[in-house]
Design a protein around this motif. Structure first.
Motif, PDB file in Angstrom:
ATOM      1  N   SER A   3      50.066  53.556  36.068  1.00 20.52           N
ATOM      2  CA  SER A   3      49.217  52.882  37.047  1.00 20.52           C
ATOM      3  C   SER A   3      47.851  52.547  36.459  1.00 20.52           C
ATOM      4  O   SER A   3      47.175  51.632  36.937  1.00 20.52           O
ATOM      5  CB  SER A   3      49.041  53.754  38.291  1.00 20.52           C
ATOM      6  N   LYS A   4      47.430  53.289  35.390  1.00 25.45           N
ATOM      7  CA  LYS A   4      46.142  53.011  34.751  1.00 25.45           C
ATOM      8  C   LYS A   4      46.215  53.426  33.282  1.00 25.45           C
ATOM      9  O   LYS A   4      46.709  54.508  32.960  1.00 25.45           O
ATOM     10  CB  LYS A   4      45.012  53.764  35.443  1.00 25.45           C
ATOM     11  N   ARG A  22      47.468  43.691  33.472  1.00 31.64           N
ATOM     12  CA  ARG A  22      47.177  43.112  34.786  1.00 31.64           C
ATOM     13  C   ARG A  22      48.420  42.428  35.352  1.00 31.64           C
ATOM     14  O   ARG A  22      48.715  42.533  36.535  1.00 31.64           O
ATOM     15  CB  ARG A  22      46.024  42.120  34.659  1.00 31.64           C
ATOM     16  N   ILE A  26      49.028  47.021  36.294  1.00 36.33           N
ATOM     17  CA  ILE A  26      48.431  48.235  35.738  1.00 36.33           C
ATOM     18  C   ILE A  26      46.913  48.049  35.644  1.00 36.33           C
ATOM     19  O   ILE A  26      46.432  47.053  35.109  1.00 36.33           O
ATOM     20  CB  ILE A  26      48.994  48.545  34.341  1.00 36.33           C
ATOM     21  N   ARG A  27      46.132  48.987  36.153  1.00 39.16           N
ATOM     22  CA  ARG A  27      44.682  48.943  36.035  1.00 39.16           C
ATOM     23  C   ARG A  27      44.270  49.368  34.624  1.00 39.16           C
ATOM     24  O   ARG A  27      44.968  50.144  33.973  1.00 39.16           O
ATOM     25  CB  ARG A  27      44.015  49.845  37.078  1.00 39.16           C
ATOM     26  N   THR A  28      43.133  48.837  34.176  1.00 42.78           N
ATOM     27  CA  THR A  28      42.713  49.087  32.807  1.00 42.78           C
ATOM     28  C   THR A  28      41.291  49.632  32.744  1.00 42.78           C
ATOM     29  O   THR A  28      40.442  49.312  33.568  1.00 42.78           O
ATOM     30  CB  THR A  28      42.766  47.788  31.976  1.00 42.78           C
ATOM     31  N   VAL A  29      41.074  50.453  31.719  1.00 37.92           N
ATOM     32  CA  VAL A  29      39.760  51.016  31.426  1.00 37.92           C
ATOM     33  C   VAL A  29      39.396  50.618  30.007  1.00 37.92           C
ATOM     34  O   VAL A  29      40.166  50.847  29.071  1.00 37.92           O
ATOM     35  CB  VAL A  29      39.763  52.554  31.542  1.00 37.92           C
ATOM     36  N   ASP A  46      39.161  46.511  34.473  1.00 37.09           N
ATOM     37  CA  ASP A  46      38.809  46.975  35.817  1.00 37.09           C
ATOM     38  C   ASP A  46      37.637  47.953  35.775  1.00 37.09           C
ATOM     39  O   ASP A  46      36.816  47.999  36.699  1.00 37.09           O
ATOM     40  CB  ASP A  46      40.021  47.646  36.467  1.00 37.09           C
ATOM     41  N   GLU A  47      37.576  48.743  34.705  1.00 31.84           N
ATOM     42  CA  GLU A  47      36.483  49.690  34.499  1.00 31.84           C
ATOM     43  C   GLU A  47      36.098  49.654  33.017  1.00 31.84           C
ATOM     44  O   GLU A  47      36.924  49.309  32.172  1.00 31.84           O
ATOM     45  CB  GLU A  47      36.897  51.117  34.872  1.00 31.84           C
ATOM     46  N   SER A  73      38.304  58.867  33.983  1.00 31.08           N
ATOM     47  CA  SER A  73      38.752  57.669  34.703  1.00 31.08           C
ATOM     48  C   SER A  73      40.117  57.842  35.352  1.00 31.08           C
ATOM     49  O   SER A  73      40.516  57.025  36.174  1.00 31.08           O
ATOM     50  CB  SER A  73      38.797  56.479  33.740  1.00 31.08           C
ATOM     51  N   ALA A  75      42.967  57.759  33.619  1.00 29.16           N
ATOM     52  CA  ALA A  75      43.969  56.994  32.877  1.00 29.16           C
ATOM     53  C   ALA A  75      45.128  57.906  32.487  1.00 29.16           C
ATOM     54  O   ALA A  75      44.941  59.086  32.188  1.00 29.16           O
ATOM     55  CB  ALA A  75      43.348  56.371  31.637  1.00 29.16           C
TER      56      ALA A  75
END
Length: 664
Positions: A3-4, A22, A26-29, A46-47, A73, A75
């Motif tokens: 998910s991240k 994306r 999936i969210r990204t850091v 995203d972050e 975060s 992740a």
């Protein structure tokens, strides 16, 4: 699926991973250094969290700082990109120990493959042909010099960790060995954090063929065809393509099977590349294994229709490979070149600075752009100076080459100097067109690609015409804004105070100043350059397209007019000019004399070879500076005595900064 995820890298690969993640939801850091606070990968994620100073050792090579960001975060996994920590087994272990997933092979596999020396020994034990050399643990200078003499010359010194052409030297005589060894070790330590090297016999006129492999946690392993990367300058790949024009079906099959055998032998998972060197007779030798995604992976993606980053994410999440070997497709031909901020006319010195203008072709099914910067961004001295990767795809190799030439003609960069003209010469050179280039060709024949030529008269006339049209457009716009319609300054009819429409133009072309005289307006001009007087008629500038008649002959050019540069292209040739003030004296680069040794680019001084009072000879090495992971030796322009030193090892200096002053 995750998910991240966190991307422990920067530039175009970080942007590439973010976009794929994306698409998969999936969210990204992102992580960033002080120099990258405004970088595109920071804006896309995203972050984003800071991890330290601008130098890689203070940021992107700090595994502890990256892991701390990942934990804070939330992740679940870390994608290392390529370069930096991507092939660091200790970092992979630390990621796993922290309860996170490393999106790459296991540390055990990396330790067998991540070291060029260890990988070579493993392949030799498995019966894979290898080039004679030395891969031992004893790295003392005496041992390495003794082994070099045993192997014989020419030989290659290679950094045992890393890639990208960094930390590699060819040595042709024993007396050249120690200086090259020291330079190679410094470059390797700076780029990869380790200075171990290996030695091997240098194969003359070889081809460089690499096989993309993929494995999963279920024990499956396949290859995704080959890429040829034989066009190299100082071991840096500059032209990559798939399929290789050199391989026969039989050789392609044998090399693919050897690559898969290597992957299976060490229980390899995720993306990797097995690299081979192939002699003119078609005998191939194992070179190295890169336990990461390669910079040139897009040519594989375009010829297979697969997303290798998505495969990386899915395999890391525990999914099996989506295809079997016999299902791997191969469609058409793909070529990749890399646009760099560098000056081919000055020995490919890396550049830095703000991208005042960045014109790239519009992406399509046949043209792909992978970049980590946009217009207005800054290319810094701390990292590789790549601006973008340009990748094209078409039905066959001739069509792909034509597509590449067309795409390059649409590129224009203002700010730091670029290698666009060099790439255009490369794409038209017979050695490339005929598919017969070897890894040493560019270094042996570099003048064929970077030779200085006089400005083509027709291109110069086109540039002058475009400049005149731009001036008239600005005059009309100023007249339209005038609040006094009776003022002579509000009349845009070609009238000029003091002469009948005669205008002077001045341009700089490399180290030559060009002066022209023009008369006329509205697209009709008589332009004089030296003894030539040309009639220009019907000139019209629409966007980037300039059409006109020169002495009655119709011509069409692509023109990019910027504040500090005019680029003109006729489909085959390019001319870049810098407008100059007509009556202002431009100081020559020789005006300051030859007693000052200046930094040719921004960078860090890594070594000073002399002290005040030392007597030096012309050509003697005085200092070494480093920028963008490359080292450059500065040499004395003449014989003399060192009267002053204005920098010391460790200092950061700007371009043209005086480092040393010579006295008679």
């Amino acid at each position: 699926m995750f998910s991240k995820i966190l991307i422990a890298n920067r530039g175009e690969i970080a942007c590439r991973v973010i976009r794929t993640a994306r698409r998969l939801g999936i969210r990204t850091v992102a992580v960033f250094s002080e120099a990258d606070a405004d970088a595109q990968h920071v804006r896309l994620a995203d972050e984003a969290s800071p991890i330290g100073g601008s130098r890689p050792a203070d940021s992107y090579l700090r595994g502890d700082a990256i892991l701390e960001v990942a934990k804070q975060s939330g992740a679940q996994a870390i994608h290392p990109g390529y370069g930096f920590l991507s092939e660091n087994a200790d970092f992979a272990d630390a990621v796993e120990a922290a309860g996170l997933v490393f999106i790459g092979p296991k540390a055990a596999s990396m330790r067998k493959m991540g070291s060029k020396a260890g990988a070579k020994e493993l392949m030799q034990a498995a019966g894979v042909p290898v080039v004679p050399g030395y891969t031992g643990e004893d790295q003392s200078p005496n041992t390495l010099a003794r082994e070099a003499a045993r192997i014989g010359f020419p030989l290659m010194i290679k950094a045992a960790h890393g890639g990208g052409g960094k930390g590699m030297r060819v040595v042709r005589a024993l007396e050249e060995f120690m200086p090259n060894l020291e330079s190679c070790q410094r470059e390797a330590a700076n780029a990869f954090g380790r200075d171990r090297v290996l030695l091997e016999r240098y194969i003359e006129s070889p081809r460089h063929i690499e096989i993309q492999v993929f494995g999963d946690a279920q024990g499956n392993a396949i290859h995704l065809n080959e890429r040829e990367c034989s066009a190299q300058r100082r071991y840096q790949k500059v032209f990559e393509e798939s399929p290789s024009p050199f391989l026969t079906p039989e050789l392609r099959k044998a090399m693919g099977e050897a690559a898969v055998l290597a992957a299976r032998a060490i229980d390899y998972a995720n993306a990797g590349t097995v690299e081979f060197i192939v002699d003119p007779a078609g005998h191939f030798y194992f070179m190295e294994i890169n336990t990461r995604l390669q910079v040139e992976h897009p040519v594989t993606e375009l010829t297979t229709g697969l997303d290798l980053v998505e495969w990386q994410l899915r395999v890391a999440a525990g999914e099996p490979l989506p295809l079997k070997q016999e299902q791997v497709p191969q469609h058409g031909h793909a070529i990749e070149v890399r646009l760099y901020a560098e000056d081919p006319e000055a020995g490919f010195l890396p550049g830095s600075g703000k991208l005042e203008r960045l014109d790239l072709p519009e992406p399509s099914q046949q043209v792909r752009i992978d970049s980590g910067v946009v217009e207005g961004d800054v290319v810094t001295i701390f990292y590789d100076p790549m601006i973008a990767k340009l990748i094209v795809h078409d039905r066959d190799r001739p069509a792909a080459l034509a597509r590449l030439r067309e795409a390059l003609a649409q590129c224009a960069i203002e700010g730091p100097k670029s290698n666009i003209a060099f790439l255009e010469a490369l794409a038209r050179h017979p050695a490339i067109v005929e598919g017969r280039i070897d890894t040493g060709y560019l270094d042996r024949h570099l003048d064929e690609f970077t030779g200085r030529h006089d400005a083509d008269p027709d291109l110069l006339l086109a540039a002058a015409t475009a400049s005149l049209l731009q001036q008239e457009q600005a005059t009309r716009a100023a007249a339209a804004r005038s609040t006094d319609p009776s003022s002579p300054w509000a009349i845009a009819d070609g009238w000029r105070l003091g002469h009948a429409g005669q205008r002077r133009l001045a341009f700089q072309h490399r180290d030559e100043r060009i002066d022209l005289v023009a008369q006329g307006d509205g697209g009709r001009y008589r332009i004089a350059h030296g003894s030539r007087l040309a009639a220009v008629e019907g000139a019209r500038l629409s966007g980037h397209e300039l059409s006109l008649r020169i002495d009655g002959e119709g011509r069409r050019f692509r023109v990019a007019v910027g504040q500090d540069c005019i680029d003109v292209h006729d489909g085959d040739r390019r001319l870049s000019l810098q407008p100059r003030a007509v009556y202002r004296h431009e100081a020559s680069s020789q005006d300051a004399g030859d007693d000052r040794v200046r930094a040719p680019m921004p960078g860090r001084v890594v070594a000073m070879r002399v002290a005040v009072g030392d007597r030096v000879e012309q050509g003697q090495e005085l200092a070494v500076i480093e920028a963008m992971k490359m080292e450059l030796a500065l040499k004395a322009p003449r014989a003399g005595t060192i009267g002053e030193l204005r920098a010391q090892a460790g200092d950061f200096v700007e371009a043209d900064a005086v480092l040393a002053v010579l006295e008679d």
